[in-house]
Design a protein around this motif. Sequence first.
Motif, short mmCIF file in Angstrom:
data_model
loop_
_atom_site.label_atom_id
_atom_site.label_comp_id
_atom_site.label_asym_id
_atom_site.label_seq_id
_atom_site.Cartn_x
_atom_site.Cartn_y
_atom_site.Cartn_z
N LEU A 134 -16.64 -71.31 62.07
CA LEU A 134 -17.58 -70.42 61.40
C LEU A 134 -16.89 -69.81 60.19
O LEU A 134 -15.80 -69.26 60.30
CB LEU A 134 -18.01 -69.32 62.36
CG LEU A 134 -19.13 -68.43 61.86
CD1 LEU A 134 -20.46 -69.12 62.04
CD2 LEU A 134 -19.14 -67.12 62.63
N PHE A 135 -17.53 -69.94 59.03
CA PHE A 135 -16.93 -69.37 57.82
C PHE A 135 -17.72 -68.12 57.47
O PHE A 135 -18.79 -68.20 56.87
CB PHE A 135 -16.95 -70.40 56.69
CG PHE A 135 -16.26 -71.68 57.06
CD1 PHE A 135 -14.88 -71.75 57.07
CD2 PHE A 135 -16.99 -72.80 57.46
CE1 PHE A 135 -14.23 -72.93 57.45
CE2 PHE A 135 -16.35 -73.97 57.84
CZ PHE A 135 -14.96 -74.03 57.83
N VAL A 136 -17.17 -66.97 57.89
CA VAL A 136 -17.97 -65.75 57.79
C VAL A 136 -18.25 -65.32 56.36
O VAL A 136 -19.24 -64.65 56.10
CB VAL A 136 -17.32 -64.57 58.56
CG1 VAL A 136 -17.44 -64.76 60.04
CG2 VAL A 136 -15.89 -64.35 58.14
N ALA A 137 -17.38 -65.72 55.42
CA ALA A 137 -17.58 -65.28 54.05
C ALA A 137 -18.48 -66.24 53.26
O ALA A 137 -18.79 -66.01 52.10
CB ALA A 137 -16.24 -65.13 53.35
N MET A 138 -18.89 -67.34 53.92
CA MET A 138 -19.74 -68.30 53.21
C MET A 138 -21.21 -68.11 53.61
O MET A 138 -21.52 -67.42 54.57
CB MET A 138 -19.28 -69.73 53.54
CG MET A 138 -18.01 -70.09 52.77
SD MET A 138 -17.13 -71.49 53.45
CE MET A 138 -18.21 -72.82 53.12
N THR A 139 -22.10 -68.75 52.86
CA THR A 139 -23.52 -68.59 53.18
C THR A 139 -23.90 -69.44 54.38
O THR A 139 -23.15 -70.32 54.80
CB THR A 139 -24.41 -69.04 51.99
OG1 THR A 139 -24.25 -70.45 51.83
CG2 THR A 139 -24.05 -68.31 50.71
N LEU A 140 -25.08 -69.19 54.92
CA LEU A 140 -25.57 -69.96 56.05
C LEU A 140 -25.65 -71.43 55.68
O LEU A 140 -25.25 -72.31 56.44
CB LEU A 140 -26.96 -69.50 56.47
CG LEU A 140 -27.18 -68.03 56.77
CD1 LEU A 140 -28.51 -67.86 57.48
CD2 LEU A 140 -26.07 -67.48 57.59
N LEU A 141 -26.16 -71.69 54.48
CA LEU A 141 -26.33 -73.07 54.03
C LEU A 141 -24.97 -73.77 53.97
O LEU A 141 -24.81 -74.88 54.47
CB LEU A 141 -26.99 -73.07 52.65
CG LEU A 141 -27.44 -74.41 52.12
CD1 LEU A 141 -28.52 -75.01 53.02
CD2 LEU A 141 -28.00 -74.27 50.71
N GLU A 142 -23.99 -73.11 53.39
CA GLU A 142 -22.65 -73.71 53.29
C GLU A 142 -22.08 -73.96 54.67
O GLU A 142 -21.44 -74.98 54.92
CB GLU A 142 -21.72 -72.80 52.48
CG GLU A 142 -22.02 -72.82 51.01
CD GLU A 142 -21.42 -71.63 50.26
OE1 GLU A 142 -21.26 -71.75 49.04
OE2 GLU A 142 -21.11 -70.59 50.89
#
Length: 500
Positions: free
Chosen positions: A345-353
């Motif tokens: 999970l990349f918390v700093a990225m958007t849902l789409l990313e």
Amino acid sequence: MENNIILSTENIQKSFLGTKVLKGVSIELKRGEIHALIGENGAGKSTLVNIISGVHQPDDGDIFLDGIKQEYKNPSDAQKAGIGLVHQELALCSHVTVGENVFIGRLPETGGLIDRKKLYEMTEKVLEPFESSIKPDQIVEELSVAQQQIVEIAKALSLNCKVIIFDEPTSSLNESEAQKLMNIIEDIKKQGIGILYISHKLSEIFQITDRLTVLRDGNFIETLDTGSTNSDHVISSMVGKQVKKLYPNKSTCVNEKEEILHVEGFTRLPEFKDISFTVRKGEILGLCGLVGSGRTEVSRAICGIDKSKSGEVYLNGTKVSIKCYADALNNGICYLSEDRKKDGLFVAMTLLENMMAPELKNISRFGLLNRRMVTKQMADYKQKINIKYVTVNQIMNNLSGGNQQKIMISKLLALNPKLIIMDEPTRGIDVGAKTEIHAMLRELSEAGVGVVIISSEMPEIVGMCDRVVIMNVGNLVGELKGEDITQENIIAKISEFCEY
Ligand SMILES: Nc1ncnc2c1ncn2[C@@H]1O[C@H](COP(=O)(O)OP(=O)(O)OP(=O)(O)O)[C@@H](O)[C@H]1O
Ligand SMILES: [Mg+2]
């Protein structure tokens, strides 16, 4: 009676990105009471406690502590006033020691330098009631999620607070750790501290809380005495309607001859030894055992995430070579990590990313990322498992914890896997969405996808699995099928092994 109230909120309102997430919430917390805050994922529980503890400021409404109106500009203001928060998502500094984390901002000094001896002595004392193996001078990064959770709790206790807020404190603890925490919380209560307790585990709510408040879609629904209500009432109050049964029917179509996955002789000493098992078409397999039994380690080794010393994987009868996780994905095997913040999970990225991350290779084949396709997929899952978000361009960190988990699950399902291994699939997920996810796993299994579930929640294993294999201290100690899968039988297998 009035002065028995230690903390109250009046008509708290809060919007994010133009969406109202708290619509006038008023609650009252008494001295020496454990008060549950419950509701579905995205109901506004964390937002409310973040406002009470100065992380966010309300758009409207007031907070009173000891009858005095409060205005907190930041968490440190709230802390000074006597409000401690144990965060839902861990919020420690991972590169420094346990001691520094507990006493951050209050470090003992001699001659302008940190007095480490004193710091570690103080920390030792704070950690004592937890009877854990955590060392005060350990770097936080080296700790397991459960241990980090304990450090957070110890930190809140060391602040001598009037009010302590726990936001899903047991979501990453095993049963005995959770029980220990319950005992600690009951001790804190005796000191007259007011405790706000958020959890999706109704068994905990009924065990330790005196009263409970239900939030739904940012609205205050009701406050009840825990002793005078029951789980059916509470569930329908949270969801706003009657909930169907929690678990779907067991499989009627297991094909004993058709093996989706066969694992042979997985060994990595001292963690696990000679582990072999099979997932047949149409069945959901449970991999169970106590925390530390090696079930997560074996799964990660099968998927190539961590290296294994030896062992073979057969997928639909063909031997496959899995050296890294990309090999597993290429073969149609995917893994849902128990620790979403660390893996995937990349918390700093958007849902789409986030949704596109594992698929980048596939969908960028023509030099273009197919955003439209992924957006459409997300809309399907949004509806199917009721994910709460405003836009796919929102930053992951802004989603409630349970909704982050739902995105993780959608992301894997979007890959159309042949086999899916889910480590704690419904961690932090509300009771309504749990039902949806369970139904979805059953559908997948019936459609021929291999499903393996690892869960610390025994009822989930018993409710969902057609067969379970049981591990203990790195060994396979038994297997149960059909009606024989009961909590008692699983525990019996584990303890039989312990007696040798
Ligand atoms: N910083 C933020 N920016 C934008 N939206 C936010 C932010 N924080 C929370 N939200 C939104 O507010 C709503 C309430 O979230 P909150 O985290 O309070 O839910 P919750 O009840 O704690 O859920 P869960 O049980 O999943 O933890 C969610 O829809 C969430 O996406
Ligand atoms: Mg929350």
